[in-house]
Design an enzyme around this catalytic site. Sequence first.
Site, short mmCIF file in Angstrom:
data_model
loop_
_atom_site.label_atom_id
_atom_site.label_comp_id
_atom_site.label_asym_id
_atom_site.label_seq_id
_atom_site.Cartn_x
_atom_site.Cartn_y
_atom_site.Cartn_z
N GLY A 8 32.67 33.68 47.86
CA GLY A 8 33.55 34.40 46.95
C GLY A 8 33.45 33.78 45.57
CB ALA A 11 38.58 34.35 38.46
CG ASN A 98 47.71 32.12 44.30
OD1 ASN A 98 48.05 30.95 44.09
ND2 ASN A 98 47.33 32.94 43.34
CE LYS A 172 49.62 29.05 41.44
NZ LYS A 172 48.27 29.30 41.88
CG ASN A 176 51.46 32.97 42.78
OD1 ASN A 176 51.19 32.92 41.59
ND2 ASN A 176 50.72 32.38 43.70
CB SER A 241 45.28 37.69 40.17
OG SER A 241 46.10 37.31 41.24
CD GLU A 253 45.27 37.10 46.46
OE1 GLU A 253 45.70 36.69 45.36
OE2 GLU A 253 44.57 36.40 47.21
N1 LIG Z 1 42.26 33.95 38.92
C1 LIG Z 1 43.20 33.04 38.78
O1 LIG Z 1 43.56 32.68 37.66
C2 LIG Z 1 43.81 32.38 40.00
C3 LIG Z 1 44.63 31.26 39.79
C4 LIG Z 1 45.16 30.62 40.90
C5 LIG Z 1 44.89 31.08 42.18
N2 LIG Z 1 44.11 32.19 42.36
C6 LIG Z 1 43.85 32.62 43.74
O2 LIG Z 1 42.50 32.30 44.07
C7 LIG Z 1 41.98 33.26 45.03
C8 LIG Z 1 40.73 33.89 44.44
O3 LIG Z 1 41.15 34.67 43.31
P1 LIG Z 1 40.15 35.15 42.16
O4 LIG Z 1 41.00 35.44 40.98
O5 LIG Z 1 39.01 34.22 42.04
O6 LIG Z 1 39.63 36.51 42.80
P2 LIG Z 1 38.35 37.38 42.34
O7 LIG Z 1 38.03 37.10 40.92
O8 LIG Z 1 38.65 38.77 42.78
O9 LIG Z 1 37.18 36.78 43.21
C9 LIG Z 1 37.09 36.93 44.59
C10 LIG Z 1 35.61 37.07 44.91
O10 LIG Z 1 35.46 37.09 46.32
C11 LIG Z 1 34.36 37.94 46.56
N3 LIG Z 1 34.29 38.34 47.96
C12 LIG Z 1 35.15 39.10 48.67
N4 LIG Z 1 34.74 39.24 49.93
C13 LIG Z 1 33.57 38.56 50.02
C14 LIG Z 1 32.64 38.35 51.07
N5 LIG Z 1 32.82 38.87 52.28
N6 LIG Z 1 31.54 37.61 50.81
C15 LIG Z 1 31.33 37.08 49.58
N7 LIG Z 1 32.17 37.25 48.54
C16 LIG Z 1 33.28 37.98 48.77
C17 LIG Z 1 34.57 39.09 45.62
O11 LIG Z 1 33.37 39.78 45.51
P3 LIG Z 1 33.17 41.15 44.68
O12 LIG Z 1 32.83 40.69 43.30
O13 LIG Z 1 32.04 41.81 45.39
O14 LIG Z 1 34.47 41.90 44.76
C18 LIG Z 1 34.98 38.33 44.36
O15 LIG Z 1 33.83 37.99 43.59
C19 LIG Z 1 43.11 34.25 45.26
O16 LIG Z 1 43.86 33.89 46.40
C20 LIG Z 1 43.98 34.11 44.00
O17 LIG Z 1 45.33 34.49 44.22
C21 LIG Z 1 43.55 32.84 41.31
#
Ligand SMILES: NC(=O)c1ccc[n+]([C@@H]2O[C@H](COP(=O)([O-])OP(=O)(O)OC[C@H]3O[C@@H](n4cnc5c(N)ncnc54)[C@H](OP(=O)(O)O)[C@@H]3O)[C@@H](O)[C@H]2O)c1
Length: 291
Positions: A8, A11, A98, A172, A176, A241, A253
């Site tokens: 994954g 971000a 999260n 956290k 959220n 997010s 989420e």
């Molecule tokens: N962004 C923030 O600022 C932030 C801060 C703190 C915590 N978080 C937490 O961190 C976690 C990740 O969030 P994020 O913001 O990074 O999400 P994101 O940007 O949507 O990234 C998730 C990635 O996972 C990929 N994915 C999904 N299924 C997959 C699979 N089967 N195989 C390979 N890749 C796969 C998605 O691919 P696709 O590109 O193909 O959709 C996407 O690139 C979440 O729980 C979020 O709540 C985020």
Amino acid sequence: MARVAVVGVGAIGGVLAGLLQTSGAHELILCTRRALEQLVVETPEGVVRVQAQNLIDPAEASPVDWVIVATKTYDCAGAKLWLDRLCDGKTRIGVVQNGVEHRENFAPEWTVLPVVIDVPTERRPDGSVLQRSKAVMRVEETDAGRKFARLFSGTTGQVEAVGDFVSAAWHKLCINSAGAVSALTLKPAGILRDAEWGQIALDLIAECVAVGRAEGATLDDGVGERILAGYRAGPPESINSLLADRLAGRPMEIDARNGVIVRLGEKSGIPTPLNRMAVALLKACCTVATH
Ligand SMILES: NC(=O)c1ccc[n+]([C@@H]2O[C@H](COP(=O)([O-])OP(=O)(O)OC[C@H]3O[C@@H](n4cnc5c(N)ncnc54)[C@H](OP(=O)(O)O)[C@@H]3O)[C@@H](O)[C@H]2O)c1
């Protein structure tokens, strides 16, 4: 030197891959659903270009020392397909998501190290990642937690092994839980400067505090006011997010962030009417009407 697979690469996965790249100490494998042309992370210290193998099919994967899962919580089933190929008896798995159900989401097949992360980050339309500030992660103060922290030695990523991880994760979640206000109103964080919505945020957090305490977290009475003050002091244009996912038409989420408060509240007999309403409204908003 460890072989580290990131499953994954959005971000958060992008930020973590960028940090591991700057350590210069690891072999990196990026596991994605679509081929990555490149991974560029714009960090507060400068631009990092990640040099890594990119796999798009779990069948191509072989065992590694560490897997870092950074999918959204609603994509855990897909992440597990990678674990089948990336893990042998010695592989450790860090789940950077999260919520408070890192273990439950991967049990019973997998034993994981839960990781909570603070780092405001966005994936841009061109696939690059914008990391807005230093990444701070919290893990349990265990052998696995300390080994996870060592992966990031020599980088700007801060990993704190904390004695009371339950409280860290619930704190956290309190932050959220208030984010549902933005997703409901389709407005960025500035909406919480409004008195009415600020009070609703406080009430959402209060329910989270009550359920968190029943789950063993230590959360003081002032946590809600401090979180609201933090939102109000932050950039009003900031988009969480949940809102970003809703605006983009992606799943949200909501279950991991607010649904869990309702579910665990039911278990302990704690009423959570505001979180229940937020979950029901957001689910209804995002369900296509069939009649
Ligand atoms: N962004 C923030 O600022 C932030 C801060 C703190 C915590 N978080 C937490 O961190 C976690 C990740 O969030 P994020 O913001 O990074 O999400 P994101 O940007 O949507 O990234 C998730 C990635 O996972 C990929 N994915 C999904 N299924 C997959 C699979 N089967 N195989 C390979 N890749 C796969 C998605 O691919 P696709 O590109 O193909 O959709 C996407 O690139 C979440 O729980 C979020 O709540 C985020």
